[in-house]
Motif scaffolding. Structure first.
Motif, PDB file in Angstrom:
ATOM      1  N   ASP A  95       0.877  -1.215   0.513  1.00  0.00           N
ATOM      2  CA  ASP A  95       0.146  -0.140  -0.030  1.00  0.00           C
ATOM      3  C   ASP A  95       0.905   1.459   0.147  1.00  0.00           C
ATOM      4  O   ASP A  95      -0.066   2.306  -0.066  1.00  0.00           O
ATOM      5  N   ALA A  96       2.052   1.397   0.203  1.00  0.00           N
ATOM      6  CA  ALA A  96       3.052   2.431   0.830  1.00  0.00           C
ATOM      7  C   ALA A  96       4.577   1.626   0.319  1.00  0.00           C
ATOM      8  O   ALA A  96       4.681   0.609   0.879  1.00  0.00           O
ATOM      9  N   VAL A  97       6.064   2.388   0.598  1.00  0.00           N
ATOM     10  CA  VAL A  97       6.378   1.879   0.255  1.00  0.00           C
ATOM     11  C   VAL A  97       7.174   2.524   1.228  1.00  0.00           C
ATOM     12  O   VAL A  97       7.427   3.913   1.998  1.00  0.00           O
ATOM     13  N   MET A  98       8.874   2.451   1.908  1.00  0.00           N
ATOM     14  CA  MET A  98       9.609   2.904   3.158  1.00  0.00           C
ATOM     15  C   MET A  98      10.726   3.044   2.229  1.00  0.00           C
ATOM     16  O   MET A  98      11.678   1.129   2.227  1.00  0.00           O
ATOM     17  N   VAL A  99      11.363   3.311   1.931  1.00  0.00           N
ATOM     18  CA  VAL A  99      13.072   3.917   1.515  1.00  0.00           C
ATOM     19  C   VAL A  99      13.862   4.362   2.434  1.00  0.00           C
ATOM     20  O   VAL A  99      13.556   5.894   3.110  1.00  0.00           O
ATOM     21  N   GLY A 100      15.383   4.135   2.053  1.00  0.00           N
ATOM     22  CA  GLY A 100      15.921   5.153   2.755  1.00  0.00           C
ATOM     23  C   GLY A 100      16.936   5.305   2.282  1.00  0.00           C
ATOM     24  O   GLY A 100      17.639   6.836   1.439  1.00  0.00           O
ATOM     25  N   SER A 101      18.221   5.037   1.247  1.00  0.00           N
ATOM     26  CA  SER A 101      19.016   4.968  -0.282  1.00  0.00           C
ATOM     27  C   SER A 101      18.838   6.011  -0.698  1.00  0.00           C
ATOM     28  O   SER A 101      19.822   6.647  -0.600  1.00  0.00           O
ATOM     29  N   ALA A 102      16.810   6.059  -1.555  1.00  0.00           N
ATOM     30  CA  ALA A 102      17.071   6.970  -2.578  1.00  0.00           C
ATOM     31  C   ALA A 102      17.335   8.207  -1.993  1.00  0.00           C
ATOM     32  O   ALA A 102      17.491   9.495  -2.422  1.00  0.00           O
ATOM     33  N   PHE A 103      16.922   8.628  -0.631  1.00  0.00           N
ATOM     34  CA  PHE A 103      16.926   9.755   0.741  1.00  0.00           C
ATOM     35  C   PHE A 103      18.082  10.086   0.906  1.00  0.00           C
ATOM     36  O   PHE A 103      18.108  11.274   1.565  1.00  0.00           O
ATOM     37  N   ALA A 104      18.958   9.184   1.418  1.00  0.00           N
ATOM     38  CA  ALA A 104      20.290   9.944   1.250  1.00  0.00           C
ATOM     39  C   ALA A 104      20.836  10.912   0.858  1.00  0.00           C
ATOM     40  O   ALA A 104      21.661  10.575   1.088  1.00  0.00           O
ATOM     41  N   LYS A 105      20.626  10.279  -0.523  1.00  0.00           N
ATOM     42  CA  LYS A 105      21.171  10.627  -1.520  1.00  0.00           C
ATOM     43  C   LYS A 105      21.176  12.478  -1.314  1.00  0.00           C
ATOM     44  O   LYS A 105      20.798  13.301  -2.511  1.00  0.00           O
ATOM     45  N   THR A 106      19.452  12.882  -1.292  1.00  0.00           N
ATOM     46  CA  THR A 106      19.174  14.330  -1.163  1.00  0.00           C
ATOM     47  C   THR A 106      20.003  15.886  -0.324  1.00  0.00           C
ATOM     48  O   THR A 106      20.347  14.916   0.667  1.00  0.00           O
ATOM     49  N   TYR A 107      20.154  16.525  -1.130  1.00  0.00           N
ATOM     50  CA  TYR A 107      20.965  17.469  -0.654  1.00  0.00           C
ATOM     51  C   TYR A 107      20.925  17.380   0.948  1.00  0.00           C
ATOM     52  O   TYR A 107      21.231  17.862   2.509  1.00  0.00           O
ATOM     53  N   GLU A 108      19.274  17.743   1.652  1.00  0.00           N
ATOM     54  CA  GLU A 108      18.079  17.906   3.068  1.00  0.00           C
ATOM     55  C   GLU A 108      19.024  16.588   4.042  1.00  0.00           C
ATOM     56  O   GLU A 108      18.900  16.438   5.091  1.00  0.00           O
ATOM     57  N   ALA A 109      19.591  15.608   3.805  1.00  0.00           N
ATOM     58  CA  ALA A 109      19.903  14.166   4.555  1.00  0.00           C
ATOM     59  C   ALA A 109      21.012  14.690   5.129  1.00  0.00           C
ATOM     60  O   ALA A 109      21.859  15.676   5.106  1.00  0.00           O
ATOM     61  N   PRO A 110      20.818  14.530   6.817  1.00  0.00           N
ATOM     62  CA  PRO A 110      21.774  14.895   7.153  1.00  0.00           C
ATOM     63  C   PRO A 110      23.029  14.277   7.480  1.00  0.00           C
ATOM     64  O   PRO A 110      23.940  14.252   7.859  1.00  0.00           O
ATOM     65  N   GLY A 111      23.223  12.698   6.720  1.00  0.00           N
ATOM     66  CA  GLY A 111      24.216  12.188   6.251  1.00  0.00           C
ATOM     67  C   GLY A 111      24.562  12.776   5.151  1.00  0.00           C
ATOM     68  O   GLY A 111      26.093  12.274   5.271  1.00  0.00           O
ATOM     69  N   ARG A 112      24.601  13.673   4.496  1.00  0.00           N
ATOM     70  CA  ARG A 112      25.259  14.709   3.769  1.00  0.00           C
ATOM     71  C   ARG A 112      26.626  13.367   2.185  1.00  0.00           C
ATOM     72  O   ARG A 112      27.435  13.782   2.019  1.00  0.00           O
TER      73      ARG A 112
END
Length: 392
Positions: free
Chosen positions: A283-300
């Motif tokens: 019904d939905a998905v939970m994603v991590g690595s795709a968002f780790a690539k964003t400029y806003e992600a705290p992991g830089r």
């Protein structure tokens, strides 16, 4: 069911995202006219409605207060890890800096030291309030052993969703060293929706649903930074896991007249993976690595899992994913890369239009074929040049 792998022992054949494909429909629909909303049930209230069926994983390299606010304003939901650096340190930025700059030979030991710092309960409430001050929904996560304690603190601070998450979730957890979470009691006493995970099986999903959660997370070990499958040998490929848990959801609906959504968690780095998860029954998905690539992600540009800093048996690693675009680009484009990692929402709506699905429920009925050559057929030049579908 299954194949013989030796004398007196059978094993099921299972499938991951790269081994299947979705079949175009007999009718196509304008992608701008499909409904991709995700609705999370609530007690005695209308469901929480997300404009897009995407959640961001509760990982320290992905979600902090700023990211959670930005994600929700774009229509999704980000989950903050209540057992990460955000609740162990008043100034998590200094700690994140150390993680990002550490040499790869030192990172596991460093993470173990960093995550041995005790969790500060006042910071749990503070982080929830900071997210709420941004005018958005606040979703937070903890392991079962701390859920009863942290759930009340987060709820009282104004949290909207609480996630109980572990490597493998069951209703019947046996331990003589500590008191196991009474999942049914916890779901009953919490006023806000409780999401429980992770699981991969039909029977255990049914048992979890009978405890009253608002949704169930599906997936053991598929995350980009997770090494559980190598360290522990555990896991079921996400296509099979999603299909099995979706079958449990549908059986539970017939039995109880209560629909409990399932959320496929992990193993999806591109739009095609997300589309396949939804078509397989999520019904939905939970994603991590795709968002780790964003400029806003705290992991830089770096990504590590929740099990990475385990004191005795780390089951993850820090990986470099790079910073490739803004959160808005990852979700809605315009895509500036050719590998399918940007404009995830555009991928969903376009795929739904091509299979003739006007909403997620119809998308879950898409014809699926076993197609292990789907990513390589005719893609020789892409593979040789490491572009497009040849970059994986």
């Amino acid at each position: 069911m299954g194949m013989w792998i030796g004398r007196n022992r059978k094993a099921r054949v299972t499938y991951g995202f790269d081994e299947i494909a979705l079949v175009p429909g007999r009718v196509t629909i304008n992608p701008n006219e499909v409904d991709i909303k995700f609705r999370l049930p609530r007690k005695e209230a209308d469901p929480l409605e997300l404009k897009i069926p995407i959640l961001a994983s509760a990982m320290d390299g992905v979600v902090d207060v700023r990211f959670a606010i930005a994600m929700n304003k774009l229509g999704g939901l980000a989950v903050l890890n209540l057992e990460g650096v955000q609740t162990r340190y008043k100034n998590p930025q200094e700690v994140l800096e150390k993680i990002v700059e550490a040499d790869k030979s030192d990172i596991t030991a460093l993470l173990q030291r960093i995550y041995q710092e005790p969790i500060q309960e006042d910071l749990i409430a503070a982080r929830v309030r900071q997210i709420k001050d941004g005018g958005v929904l606040a979703a937070v996560s903890s392991i079962p052993q701390r859920a009863a304690e942290f759930g009340k603190i987060a709820q009282d601070a104004g949290a909207d969703v609480f996630v109980v998450q572990s490597t493998v979730s069951t209703v019947r957890h046996i331990s003589s060293e500590y008191k196991s979470l009474d999942l049914e009691k916890f779901c009953r006493e919490m006023r806000i929706p409780v999401i429980v995970g992770n699981t991969v099986g039909y029977d255990v999903t049914l048992e979890i649903m009978e405890c009253g959660p608002a949704a169930v997370l599906v997936g053991v070990g598929p995350g980009a930074a997770c090494t559980s499958r190598g360290v522990l040998g555990l896991g079921v490929p996400q296509v099979t896991a999603t299909v099995d848990c979706a079958a449990a959801r549908d059986a539970y609906l017939k039995k109880s007249y209560r629909y409990v959504p399932i959320i496929t968690d992990g193993g999806m780095s591109r739009g095609g993976d997300v589309c396949k998860a939804l078509a397989c029954g999520a019904d939905a998905v939970m994603v991590g690595s795709a968002f780790a690539k964003t400029y806003e992600a705290p992991g830089r540009g770096y990504h590590w899992g929740m099990a990475t800093p385990h004191a005795n048996l780390p089951r993850g690693t820090r990986i470099k994913v790079g910073s490739t675009g803004s959160l808005k680009q990852i979700l809605f484009g315009p895509a500036e890369v050719d590998d399918g990692s940007q404009n995830l929402v555009g991928a969903i709506t376009t795929c739904m239009g091509n299979v003739g699905a006007s909403n997620i429920a119809e998308f879950q009925q898409t014809e699926i074929i076993i197609a292990p050559s789907i990513k390589t057929e005719g893609k020789l030049f892409q593979t040789v040049q490491s572009v497009g579908m040849g970059t994986s």
